[in-house]
Write a protein that holds these residues in place. Structure first.
Motif, PDB file in Angstrom:
ATOM      1  N   SER A  29       0.768  -1.182  -0.212  1.00 38.36           N
ATOM      2  CA  SER A  29       0.004   0.066  -0.075  1.00 38.36           C
ATOM      3  C   SER A  29       0.837   1.291   0.221  1.00 38.36           C
ATOM      4  N   GLU A  30       0.603   2.024  -0.562  1.00 38.15           N
ATOM      5  CA  GLU A  30       1.240   2.967  -1.612  1.00 38.15           C
ATOM      6  C   GLU A  30       0.293   4.814  -1.329  1.00 38.15           C
ATOM      7  N   ARG A  31       0.387   5.085  -0.213  1.00 34.53           N
ATOM      8  CA  ARG A  31      -0.726   6.225  -0.945  1.00 34.53           C
ATOM      9  C   ARG A  31      -0.414   7.418  -1.575  1.00 34.53           C
ATOM     10  N   LYS A  32       1.445   7.769  -1.537  1.00 34.61           N
ATOM     11  CA  LYS A  32       1.681   8.448  -3.036  1.00 34.61           C
ATOM     12  C   LYS A  32       1.465   8.541  -4.382  1.00 34.61           C
ATOM     13  N   ILE A  33       1.401   7.070  -4.765  1.00 35.09           N
ATOM     14  CA  ILE A  33       0.952   7.012  -6.008  1.00 35.09           C
ATOM     15  C   ILE A  33      -0.552   5.713  -6.159  1.00 35.09           C
ATOM     16  N   ASP A  34      -0.817   6.157  -4.906  1.00 37.97           N
ATOM     17  CA  ASP A  34      -2.739   5.325  -4.735  1.00 37.97           C
ATOM     18  C   ASP A  34      -2.486   3.944  -5.057  1.00 37.97           C
ATOM     19  N   LEU A  35      -1.645   3.694  -4.654  1.00 39.90           N
ATOM     20  CA  LEU A  35      -1.824   1.978  -5.077  1.00 39.90           C
ATOM     21  C   LEU A  35      -1.396   0.893  -4.231  1.00 39.90           C
ATOM     22  N   ASP A  36      -2.568  -0.339  -4.037  1.00 41.71           N
ATOM     23  CA  ASP A  36      -2.646  -1.052  -3.025  1.00 41.71           C
ATOM     24  C   ASP A  36      -2.900  -1.961  -4.430  1.00 41.71           C
ATOM     25  N   LEU A  37      -1.636  -2.888  -3.425  1.00 34.98           N
ATOM     26  CA  LEU A  37      -1.847  -4.761  -4.065  1.00 34.98           C
ATOM     27  C   LEU A  37      -1.611  -5.807  -3.382  1.00 34.98           C
ATOM     28  N   ILE A  38      -1.806  -6.408  -3.323  1.00 30.03           N
ATOM     29  CA  ILE A  38      -1.271  -7.991  -2.424  1.00 30.03           C
ATOM     30  C   ILE A  38      -0.443  -8.368  -3.770  1.00 30.03           C
ATOM     31  N   GLY A  39       0.729  -9.481  -2.745  1.00 33.26           N
ATOM     32  CA  GLY A  39       2.098  -9.044  -3.678  1.00 33.26           C
ATOM     33  C   GLY A  39       2.045 -10.862  -3.002  1.00 33.26           C
ATOM     34  N   LEU A  42      10.495 -13.847  -9.586  1.00 40.01           N
ATOM     35  CA  LEU A  42       9.274 -15.518  -9.207  1.00 40.01           C
ATOM     36  C   LEU A  42       7.883 -14.361  -9.228  1.00 40.01           C
ATOM     37  N   SER A  43       7.614 -12.777  -8.113  1.00 39.42           N
ATOM     38  CA  SER A  43       6.595 -12.790  -7.203  1.00 39.42           C
ATOM     39  C   SER A  43       5.826 -12.049  -8.096  1.00 39.42           C
ATOM     40  N   THR A  44       4.916 -12.219  -7.589  1.00 34.44           N
ATOM     41  CA  THR A  44       3.596 -11.679  -8.594  1.00 34.44           C
ATOM     42  C   THR A  44       2.694 -10.515  -7.340  1.00 34.44           C
ATOM     43  N   PHE A  45       2.497  -9.217  -8.118  1.00 37.93           N
ATOM     44  CA  PHE A  45       1.502  -8.183  -7.322  1.00 37.93           C
ATOM     45  C   PHE A  45       0.057  -8.570  -8.344  1.00 37.93           C
ATOM     46  N   LYS A  46      -1.166  -8.302  -7.915  1.00 35.51           N
ATOM     47  CA  LYS A  46      -2.264  -7.665  -8.225  1.00 35.51           C
ATOM     48  C   LYS A  46      -3.153  -7.495  -7.545  1.00 35.51           C
ATOM     49  N   ASN A  60      -7.895 -12.168  -5.284  1.00 34.80           N
ATOM     50  CA  ASN A  60      -6.980 -13.213  -4.363  1.00 34.80           C
ATOM     51  C   ASN A  60      -5.790 -13.351  -5.171  1.00 34.80           C
ATOM     52  N   SER A  61      -4.612 -13.816  -3.877  1.00 36.77           N
ATOM     53  CA  SER A  61      -3.369 -14.346  -3.784  1.00 36.77           C
ATOM     54  C   SER A  61      -3.007 -15.130  -4.731  1.00 36.77           C
ATOM     55  N   GLU A  62      -4.717 -15.780  -5.012  1.00 40.34           N
ATOM     56  CA  GLU A  62      -4.271 -17.544  -5.977  1.00 40.34           C
ATOM     57  C   GLU A  62      -3.094 -17.442  -7.292  1.00 40.34           C
ATOM     58  N   THR A  95      -1.671 -24.979  -6.476  1.00 43.80           N
ATOM     59  CA  THR A  95      -1.670 -23.406  -6.364  1.00 43.80           C
ATOM     60  C   THR A  95      -1.564 -23.111  -5.027  1.00 43.80           C
ATOM     61  N   VAL A  96      -1.230 -21.430  -5.119  1.00 42.65           N
ATOM     62  CA  VAL A  96      -0.100 -21.240  -3.794  1.00 42.65           C
ATOM     63  C   VAL A  96      -1.042 -20.224  -3.463  1.00 42.65           C
ATOM     64  N   HIS A  97      -0.589 -19.708  -2.527  1.00 39.03           N
ATOM     65  CA  HIS A  97      -1.498 -18.154  -1.979  1.00 39.03           C
ATOM     66  C   HIS A  97      -0.144 -17.564  -1.158  1.00 39.03           C
ATOM     67  N   ARG A  98      -0.341 -16.721  -1.138  1.00 42.16           N
ATOM     68  CA  ARG A  98       0.378 -16.111   0.203  1.00 42.16           C
ATOM     69  C   ARG A  98       0.207 -16.545   1.371  1.00 42.16           C
TER      70      ARG A  98
END
Length: 910
Positions: free
Chosen positions: A251-261, A285-289, A294-296, A322-325
């Motif tokens: 979560s970064e307010r300056k760029i108004d971005l909320d993600l799950i990674g 190998l990381s992912t952001f959505k 969901n993180s699936e 299938t993996v999640h956080r």
């Protein structure tokens, strides 16, 4: 020109590709305007064109906003030798040049062969499936980098093999992920300094981790100086978990971005170490959505020991799951398990743990922390038990408890990264606080002064308030802690370390020379207390009251002696005095019995309420009289003498100044009325200015509930009922802190004074008072009765107290409190709640828990329900009263404060 050429050649250095370049800083020093003019004077460039064609263009190209010269330094010698035509065409070529602090993007391939990177030394320090890691040194004379870019850094090189574009894709993905994470500026997430592509190879530049990685650390012969103590490892581990937490919930307010990674590749080799800091790295190998998803994610690749059981099925043809956080959390749990092993057994233990995990899966020999999807590892559990058995109560044992919580086969049952960070930070605080506590105890062994007692108890009160005091109930789970503690972790840690340092200084030499150090300890305790939230400060006071008063029967004498440099607040003084009087009365000391005796003629009785009366002194003050009847058959001289002493003792105890939280009336004396065969205990009524004795009304809680239960419009507001419940529970806890049990708590012994009669409107219940105290022993044939008949009282009493006749325990008052809370929550009299509940007292208690108490979840909410359930089940983390012969430990009082008082306190509106 020859001289300039010679000077430039002198500045040349060789890069790691063994090509010459000229470092920028000395070149800029050399290439002054005067030097250039002088050199051009020796060329064929016409005088009238030198200024316009060469000087102006050279200066123009060199003066950027940041003051850097972006020239391709290996061609600078050629530049000064250009003819006029070459000089004119040079600017039009639009060459791309680079400066290391600003390396980014991809260079145009047509110019790559002309680029020389100003790296003067480089060595391979690692590698993986997609490339290699180099320690790279930048020529120190090339640029004034300041804090922007280090001279020594790490370069990750992605090699393109066999025409494959996989390296390009991995480079682009990791570059994108790092660009996102760079916005966090998290100290435990690797920072991207820059990127470039050169000679068909993609490179990412990072700060150099000067201590290697966690894999190397766990396999090193000796610990590094930065991790000499266990606490430094746990602190670093908590910070690493915070990094995972921020990846999972970006979560970064300056760029108004909320993600799950999701990192997808958590393992020791991908955790760098710099100084005493663990740094999360390798995000290829990381992912952001978007948070709306969901993180699936389908598992992609990897065979490392730290993979979660859902990633691969080795017994089913390497079928990917299938993996999640939560898969990252599993990997983090494995890492914590290895670190706990290292702390407990060192490098050799890590190797033994690896061997202990080895097992066959199909045709493979693997070292996972599980035995495949759905199958936990028995060998891992045995190993954790080994650590726990050898490390009971210390950091390793606490880490093992956390690991067990994490290594859960069911993905959904694993804690989130936020909770793991929460627990690790608490363990870190616990570790430092335990050291400080040990120093306190050592100092007190040499000097048991009141000052030290006070400061030590204050420190333990703070530990209780933030949830890092092992009260004996599941140590290490720290269920009492809150987000308040986590948001102030760094401040707490800093204060704790200062306090520990002051204690070490105090322990190093005789305490009598350490008054200045004592003042520093007082200051440190003040700082720790001031950081607490209001709720935590209330917990702090509860612990201080229980342990400051409860452990020291001579505290009153020590306070009165004045032999203390620490100022005690009036609340502590009042409690110490009450405890002192209570102790005296327990010894049947009646030496001051006549001091509280009142003349019968001084009291005017006006209204009777069963065993109580309202009245007034003849000089005008309103009073409340509580009758202690003895019966005429007990009226022989010796019996009357004994009863007289007990009435005097009760009056003496109840006359002491008490904190407001006690919610008891102040006794002004007692008198004997032979006609009633009773002693009257006289109390002041806290009369408001607008009241007078004629308009004063009294109502007990049982009467109020009975008369309004079927009139919903007359029920007290929900806020007021929460207030009433919280106030009564807090009052019982306060009484118990001075060893003062009620023993007959019921709804008829809770009274209110007001101007309105019941039925004239909603009755205020915000100022309850407890009455009907009975300090006689339960098995005493001369015991006074109070308020209601023995038969009616029995439904308020704990079955064990009724059926086994044990000595009184705090839980018995808590059981009675639970019944009163049930009446308040349902706003029904106990007689109605008990209707059709038959059987023994124990069976009726069980039916209450099964059939009546669950209704509170709907009527009052889960916290209220849990508070009542705890009271009726005596669920205070200690053996029940039927299982003990001695008094309950003080931790039962603390658990009542935590599980009942604090829960109720959360819900009322002040």
């Amino acid at each position: 020109m020859d001289q300039l050429r010679s000077n430039i050649r002198t500045l040349r250095c060789k890069s790691i590709s063994r090509r010459y370049f000229v470092p920028e800083l000395p070149f800029r020093t050399l290439m002054t305007e005067a030097t250039i003019r002088s050199a051009l004077a020796d060329t064929s460039v016409p005088v009238y064109q030198r200024e316009e064609v060469v000087i102006s263009k050279f200066i123009e190209m060199g003066q950027l906003e940041d003051g850097k010269l972006p020239f391709q330094l290996n061609t600078l010698i050629t530049i000064v030798e250009l003819s006029m035509e070459e000089a004119e065409s040079f600017h039009e070529k639009q060459w791309e040049f680079i400066a290391p602090a600003f390396i980014r993007g991809t260079l145009h391939r047509k110019f790559e062969e002309d680029i020389i990177l100003p790296f003067v030394e480089e060595s391979n320090i690692g590698g993986g499936a997609f490339g290699d890691i180099y320690e790279t040194i930048l020529n120190p004379d090339h640029q004034e980098l300041g804090d922007m870019f280090p001279q020594k850094f790490a370069r990750k090189e992605f090699t393109i093999r066999h025409g494959s574009d996989r390296s390009i894709l991995n480079h682009q993905k990791e570059l994108m992920n790092l660009a996102i994470l760079n916005h966090l500026k998290h100290p435990n997430i690797v920072e991207l300094l820059g990127s470039y592509t050169w000679n068909a190879k993609h490179s990412l530049l990072f700060p150099l981790a000067d201590t290697g990685n966690l894999h190397q650390f766990l396999n090193a012969e000796n610990r590094s100086a930065q991790f000499e103590t266990d606490e430094t490892i746990v602190i670093a581990l908590a910070a690493l978990s915070s990094a995972v937490q921020h990846v999972h919930d970006f979560s970064e307010r300056k760029i108004d971005l909320d993600l799950i990674g999701c990192h997808h590749d958590l393992r020791p080799r991908n955790i760098l170490i710099s100084g005493a800091t663990f740094i999360l790295a390798d995000f290829g190998l990381s992912t952001f959505k978007p948070r709306s998803q969901n993180s699936e994610t389908p598992f992609k690749n990897g065979t490392d020991d730290y993979l979660a059981p859902e990633c691969l099925d080795l017994n089913n043809g390497l079928k990917k799951g299938t993996v999640h956080r939560s898969s990252d959390i599993w990997s983090l749990g494995c890492i914590i398990a290895e670190i706990a092993t290292y702390i407990a057994f060192g490098r050799q233990g890590v190797k033994e743990f690896l061997e202990a995990r080895k097992h066959k899966a199909g045709n493979w020999e693997v070292y996972y922390f599980h035995n495949g999807p759905g199958n936990p590892s028995g060998s891992v559990e045995e190993w954790l038990s080994r650590i726990e058995s050898l490390s009971s109560g210390n950091t390793c044992a606490l880490l093992v408890r956390l690991v067990r919580n994490i290594l859960c086969i069911d993905q959904a049952a694993r804690p989130r990264a936020r909770e793991v960070t929460f627990r690790l930070r608490l363990i870190a605080l616990y570790d430092v606080a335990t050291d400080a506590d040990l120093l306190f105890r050592k100092i007190r062994d040499a000097d048991n002064s009141l000052d030290l007692l006070i400061e030590h108890t204050r420190f333990m009160s703070w530990r209780h308030a933030i949830g890092i005091l092992d009260s004996g109930e599941k140590p290490g789970l720290f269920a009492n802690s809150s987000d308040e503690t986590m948001s102030k972790f760094d401040i707490y840690l800093s204060c704790l370390k200062r306090l520990r340092g002051d204690l070490k200084a105090g322990h190093a030499r005789p305490w009598k020379t350490q008054y200045l150090e004592l003042s520093r300890i007082v200051k440190a305790n003040d700082e720790l207390h001031n950081i607490l939230s209001q709720e935590q400060k209330q917990k702090y006071r509860e612990y201080l009251n229980i342990y400051m008063i409860g452990e020291n029967d001579e505290l009153f004498e020590r306070i009165e002696s004045g032999n203390s440099n620490v100022t005690l607040n009036n609340d502590i003084r009042m409690r110490a005095n009450i405890k002192h009087i209570n102790t005296i009365l327990a010894k049947d000391d009646g030496s001051n019995s006549r001091r509280m005796l009142l003349e019968l003629s001084a009291v005017e009785q006006q209204q009777s309420f069963g065993e109580y009366s309202l009245g007034r002194f003849h000089d005008g003050g309103p009073i409340w009289v509580e009758w202690r009847k003895y019966g005429k058959h007990n009226a022989d001289e010796q019996t009357l003498k004994t009863l007289y002493k007990r009435a005097a003792g009760i009056a003496e105890l109840l006359s002491q100044d008490k904190p407001e939280q006690f919610r008891t009336l102040k006794c002004t004396g007692f008198f004997h009325e032979p006609v009633k065969a009773a002693f009257g205990i006289v109390f002041e009524i806290p009369l408001r200015v607008e009241y007078d004795i004629n308009s004063l009304r009294l109502v007990s809680l049982d009467k109020l509930i009975a008369q309004t239960a079927d009139k919903y419009s007359l029920w007290p507001d929900l806020d007021d009922r929460f207030w009433l419940a919280s106030t009564l529970a807090a009052s019982i806890l306060q009484l118990h802190t001075v060893g003062w049990f009620h023993k007959g708590l019921n709804a008829s012994n809770i009274v209110f004074f007001s101007k309105e009669s019941v039925g004239q409107g909603r009755q205020s219940v915000r100022e309850p008072f407890l009455v009907g105290f009975n300090h006689s022993r339960p098995d005493d044939p001369l015991a006074f009765t109070s308020g209601v008949s023995d038969t009616a009282l029995r439904d308020y009493q704990h079955p064990t107290y009724i059926e086994e006749g044990q000595g009184f325990q705090p839980e018995f008052d808590y059981y009675s409190m639970g019944i009163v809370l049930l009446e308040i929550g349902c706003w029904q009299p106990l007689s109605k709640l008990m209707k059709r509940l038959t059987g023994s007292y124990e069976e009726r208690r069980r039916k209450l828990l099964e059939e009546r108490v669950p209704q509170l979840k709907v009527l009052m909410g889960r916290d209220y329900y849990e508070a009542v359930r705890c009271c009726l089940k005596s669920d205070f983390g200690d053996p029940g009263p039927s299982e003990r012969n001695e008094g309950a430990p003080k931790r039962v009082l603390l658990q009542f404060g935590e599980r009942v008082v604090a829960r109720l306190r959360k819900n009322f509106v002040q």
